[in-house]
Each structure stands twice: as C-alpha cells, then as structure tokens.
Design a protein around this motif. Structure first.
Motif, PDB file in Angstrom:
ATOM      1  N   GLY A  11      51.843  43.449  78.008  1.00 23.37           N
ATOM      2  CA  GLY A  11      51.305  42.382  77.522  1.00 23.37           C
ATOM      3  C   GLY A  11      50.547  41.557  78.360  1.00 23.37           C
ATOM      4  O   GLY A  11      49.588  40.570  77.777  1.00 23.37           O
ATOM      5  N   THR A  12      50.325  41.615  79.593  1.00 27.55           N
ATOM      6  CA  THR A  12      49.302  41.067  80.357  1.00 27.55           C
ATOM      7  C   THR A  12      47.969  41.421  79.831  1.00 27.55           C
ATOM      8  O   THR A  12      47.068  40.649  79.932  1.00 27.55           O
ATOM      9  CB  THR A  12      49.596  41.349  81.814  1.00 27.55           C
ATOM     10  OG1 THR A  12      50.805  40.696  82.083  1.00 27.55           O
ATOM     11  CG2 THR A  12      48.426  40.809  82.782  1.00 27.55           C
ATOM     12  N   ALA A  13      47.572  42.800  79.567  1.00 25.69           N
ATOM     13  CA  ALA A  13      46.578  43.355  79.143  1.00 25.69           C
ATOM     14  C   ALA A  13      46.124  42.439  77.975  1.00 25.69           C
ATOM     15  O   ALA A  13      45.172  42.338  77.839  1.00 25.69           O
ATOM     16  CB  ALA A  13      46.584  44.876  79.097  1.00 25.69           C
ATOM     17  N   GLY A  14      47.063  42.399  77.008  1.00 19.37           N
ATOM     18  CA  GLY A  14      46.702  41.856  75.825  1.00 19.37           C
ATOM     19  C   GLY A  14      46.337  40.484  75.894  1.00 19.37           C
ATOM     20  O   GLY A  14      45.572  39.879  75.250  1.00 19.37           O
ATOM     21  N   GLY A  15      47.090  39.616  76.888  1.00 15.65           N
ATOM     22  CA  GLY A  15      46.786  38.139  77.111  1.00 15.65           C
ATOM     23  C   GLY A  15      45.368  37.958  77.750  1.00 15.65           C
ATOM     24  O   GLY A  15      44.545  37.147  77.431  1.00 15.65           O
ATOM     25  N   ILE A  16      44.878  39.016  78.643  1.00 14.98           N
ATOM     26  CA  ILE A  16      43.621  38.729  79.312  1.00 14.98           C
ATOM     27  C   ILE A  16      42.626  38.982  78.183  1.00 14.98           C
ATOM     28  O   ILE A  16      41.512  38.308  78.132  1.00 14.98           O
ATOM     29  CB  ILE A  16      43.397  39.640  80.393  1.00 14.98           C
ATOM     30  CG1 ILE A  16      44.360  39.580  81.507  1.00 14.98           C
ATOM     31  CG2 ILE A  16      42.102  39.892  80.815  1.00 14.98           C
ATOM     32  CD1 ILE A  16      44.480  40.615  82.758  1.00 14.98           C
ATOM     33  N   ALA A  17      42.875  40.042  77.345  1.00 16.05           N
ATOM     34  CA  ALA A  17      41.857  40.287  76.297  1.00 16.05           C
ATOM     35  C   ALA A  17      41.710  39.129  75.192  1.00 16.05           C
ATOM     36  O   ALA A  17      40.748  38.678  74.898  1.00 16.05           O
ATOM     37  CB  ALA A  17      42.148  41.542  75.409  1.00 16.05           C
ATOM     38  N   GLN A  18      42.919  38.463  74.941  1.00 14.39           N
ATOM     39  CA  GLN A  18      42.687  37.278  74.174  1.00 14.39           C
ATOM     40  C   GLN A  18      42.137  36.064  74.667  1.00 14.39           C
ATOM     41  O   GLN A  18      41.193  35.542  73.981  1.00 14.39           O
ATOM     42  CB  GLN A  18      44.329  37.015  73.747  1.00 14.39           C
ATOM     43  CG  GLN A  18      44.305  35.651  73.066  1.00 14.39           C
ATOM     44  CD  GLN A  18      45.798  35.187  73.003  1.00 14.39           C
ATOM     45  OE1 GLN A  18      46.233  34.045  73.395  1.00 14.39           O
ATOM     46  NE2 GLN A  18      46.716  35.781  72.355  1.00 14.39           N
ATOM     47  N   VAL A  19      41.995  35.982  75.974  1.00 17.05           N
ATOM     48  CA  VAL A  19      41.573  34.772  76.754  1.00 17.05           C
ATOM     49  C   VAL A  19      39.965  34.984  76.661  1.00 17.05           C
ATOM     50  O   VAL A  19      39.135  33.965  76.472  1.00 17.05           O
ATOM     51  CB  VAL A  19      42.107  34.484  78.170  1.00 17.05           C
ATOM     52  CG1 VAL A  19      41.239  33.562  78.941  1.00 17.05           C
ATOM     53  CG2 VAL A  19      43.446  34.000  78.080  1.00 17.05           C
ATOM     54  N   VAL A  72      50.282  35.748  81.706  1.00 15.12           N
ATOM     55  CA  VAL A  72      51.715  35.598  81.687  1.00 15.12           C
ATOM     56  C   VAL A  72      52.454  35.251  80.481  1.00 15.12           C
ATOM     57  O   VAL A  72      53.349  35.913  80.309  1.00 15.12           O
ATOM     58  CB  VAL A  72      52.149  34.293  82.741  1.00 15.12           C
ATOM     59  CG1 VAL A  72      53.386  34.333  83.114  1.00 15.12           C
ATOM     60  CG2 VAL A  72      51.375  34.968  84.219  1.00 15.12           C
ATOM     61  N   CYS A  73      51.931  34.319  79.656  1.00 14.44           N
ATOM     62  CA  CYS A  73      52.327  34.023  78.598  1.00 14.44           C
ATOM     63  C   CYS A  73      52.660  35.086  77.355  1.00 14.44           C
ATOM     64  O   CYS A  73      53.630  35.695  76.987  1.00 14.44           O
ATOM     65  CB  CYS A  73      51.594  32.736  77.759  1.00 14.44           C
ATOM     66  SG  CYS A  73      51.728  31.392  78.621  1.00 14.44           S
ATOM     67  N   VAL A  74      51.459  35.681  77.266  1.00 11.55           N
ATOM     68  CA  VAL A  74      51.591  37.139  76.620  1.00 11.55           C
ATOM     69  C   VAL A  74      52.340  38.128  76.985  1.00 11.55           C
ATOM     70  O   VAL A  74      53.251  38.879  76.170  1.00 11.55           O
ATOM     71  CB  VAL A  74      50.107  37.584  76.237  1.00 11.55           C
ATOM     72  CG1 VAL A  74      50.014  38.741  75.114  1.00 11.55           C
ATOM     73  CG2 VAL A  74      49.243  36.512  75.507  1.00 11.55           C
TER      74      VAL A  74
END
Length: 298
Positions: A11-19, A72-74
């Motif tokens: 999920g953290t990997a997905g969140g970083i990609a999103q930002v 953290v959120c994702v």
C-alpha cells in the motif's frame, strides 16, 4: 513477513506512486476550489498562472507532506481493505457462499470493507491534507509557513490539536463514502476478469490493473467531489473570526457557497481532477498489485 505487513508495504508503494503522478493536478484543483469566484477562467488559466508566477516547482509545492502522509494513508487503506476481505472470506466459507475460499465477496461486503478502510484512513488523511492545502494555497510573497513542519508547529501552537484536525468531520464523510465506492468498483472489475478468463489475481495484466484503478478513481470522484470541495474550503478557512473565519461549520459552508456562488462552485476544479484521476489511481493500484506480487513471491 506476515500478510498484514505485506499489505501495508504494498500500500505504501501505491501511495508513493499516487503522489508523484497526481500532485501537479492536485494543486491546480485546490487553487480552483478555494479561490474567489472569477479568479480563474479555467484549468489552463490556473495552471498557467502558477507556472508564470511561481515557476514549475510550484506544482510540487507541499509534496513532502503527502509523500510521507499519503504513503501512510494508502498503506492504511490497503491494510484495512485486505484485512476486511479476509474477514468476510472466512465468514463466507462458514456460510458456504463466495466460491473457493469464500473470496468472491458480495457488493455489500466490498462496500462496507471500503467504508472501514476510508474511516481508518481519515485519521491520517485529514491532518495531512489540511497541512498540504495550507501550503498549496500560499502565494508567492509573505508565506506564513516555511514548510510542513513549520505549519504544524504554528497551527498547533495557536489552535491546538483541533487546529491540526480542522475539517475532520467532512473528511470522514468523504473518506467513508468515497472508499466504499472506490474499492467496490475495483474489486468487482477484478472479480469479473478472474471469472471470465478463469485466472488468478496475480495473472491479471498490469495494464488492466491500471485501467481498473482508473475506473475506480472516476467512480470515487463522481461521488465525493462536492464533499471534497467543502473540505477544501473548511481547511483553508480562518481558524477564528479574528483570522478571517467565514464558516461556522461544514453545513454553514454548504449554505454560504450555495447562496453566493451557486451550484457550479461545487464542481469548480473538477477538470484537473478528472484528468489526474486515471493516472494517479491507475498508478496506485499498479504500485500495490506489483509490490504485492513481489512480496508474496518469497
């Protein structure tokens, strides 16, 4: 490594990609949502003004906060949604439904799982987005905040924990509603492909993960955009009457905006959001799915 730790890491990997993909679009959205009526003629006018007056790096203004916080959120979102999916799968097995392993969750189960993921996420996303929005709406001169940590320090010093969590009520409403729809849409598309092609989840192509993530993102924003606009207004409003507070609460914000700016105000900034959504949400699910496959390969 436990399944929960793997879910949180993916999920953290997905969140970083999103930002990284979505931040330039997000600052345009926030500026359009919070500016007085008539400030910008459209998305390109807003983006051009930022580029001309503040330079290209302004599109990543306030990025440190979401890069840390949204990661953290994702992570929380996917940690909770995967936990809830396992919880419902176990119940389905006991009830003899849901196919092999009970993993074919119903729409209601997926929506409720997404609601819990959104509420859990809201505890972090509320203050993270508040600080980000404060930084994004600062103009070229006389910045009140030097950066995210300076903003946290000053807001907390003057207004306490309530100041950090300003707009939290409407944030919870947005997260619960939005992520219920978000994960329902994505998981149903995944279920459909698995059933149609007779494949497992890790055999779904990366391209389809991106496409399904993009579709889920559109479903999310179709439901929550007006709520998000109110949240942005609340989180850029003054903290007290002395510091320029316009709205007593979220309901008062809705009433005032409706009365003075009309229905169109609730969709202002929707253009950059719709452009951003497929890229940011496609990147989110691609990052999660690829990281999850990698971690589960050991």
């Amino acid at each position: 490594m436990s399944k929960t730790i793997k879910d949180l890491t993916a999920g953290t990997a997905g969140g970083i990609a999103q930002v990284l993909v979505g931040q330039p679009f997000d600052i345009v959205k926030v500026r359009m949502q919070t500016a007085p009526k008539g400030t910008y003629s459209g998305m390109l006018h807003c983006a051009g003004g930022i580029l001309k007056n503040e330079g290209p790096l302004a599109f990543y203004k306030g990025t440190l906060t979401p890069l840390l916080g949204i990661g953290v959120c994702v992570s929380i979102q996917f940690g909770v949604i995967e936990y809830m999916k396992r919880f419902y799968a176990e119940r389905n097995v006991l009830n003899g439904v849901g196919g092999p392993g009970g993993r074919n969750l119903s729409g209601d189960q997926l929506f409720v799982s997404g609601v819990f993921a959104g509420l859990a996420n809201g505890f972090v996303s509320g203050p993270v987005e508040h600080i980000r929005i404060r930084l994004q709406t600062q103009q070229v001169k006389n910045y009140p905040y030097a950066g995210p940590f300076d903003a946290i320090k000053k807001i907390y010093s003057a207004h306490g924990i309530a100041g950090i969590f300003k707009g939290q009520g409407v944030t919870f409403l947005r997260e619960a509603t939005g992520y219920g729809v978000y994960f329902l849409a994505y998981e149903k598309l995944v279920q459909r492909e698995m059933a149609t092609k007779g494949i497992s989840r890790d055999q779904i192509s990366p391209l389809n993960a991106v496409l399904y993530g993009a579709a889920a993102g559109y479903a999310l924003w179709a439901v929550i955009y007006p709520i998000d606009m109110v949240k942005s207004r609340m989180q850029t409003d003054g903290f007290t009457v002395a510091t320029g507070r316009k709205y007593a609460n979220s309901i008062d914000c809705v009433r005032q905006v409706w009365r003075t700016e009309g229905l169109a105000a609730f969709t202002r900034g929707l253009g950059p959001t719709l452009i951003r959504s497929p890229f940011a949400n496609g990147a989110t699910f691609l990052g999660f799915e690829m990281a999850n496959r990698f971690l589960n390969s050991f």
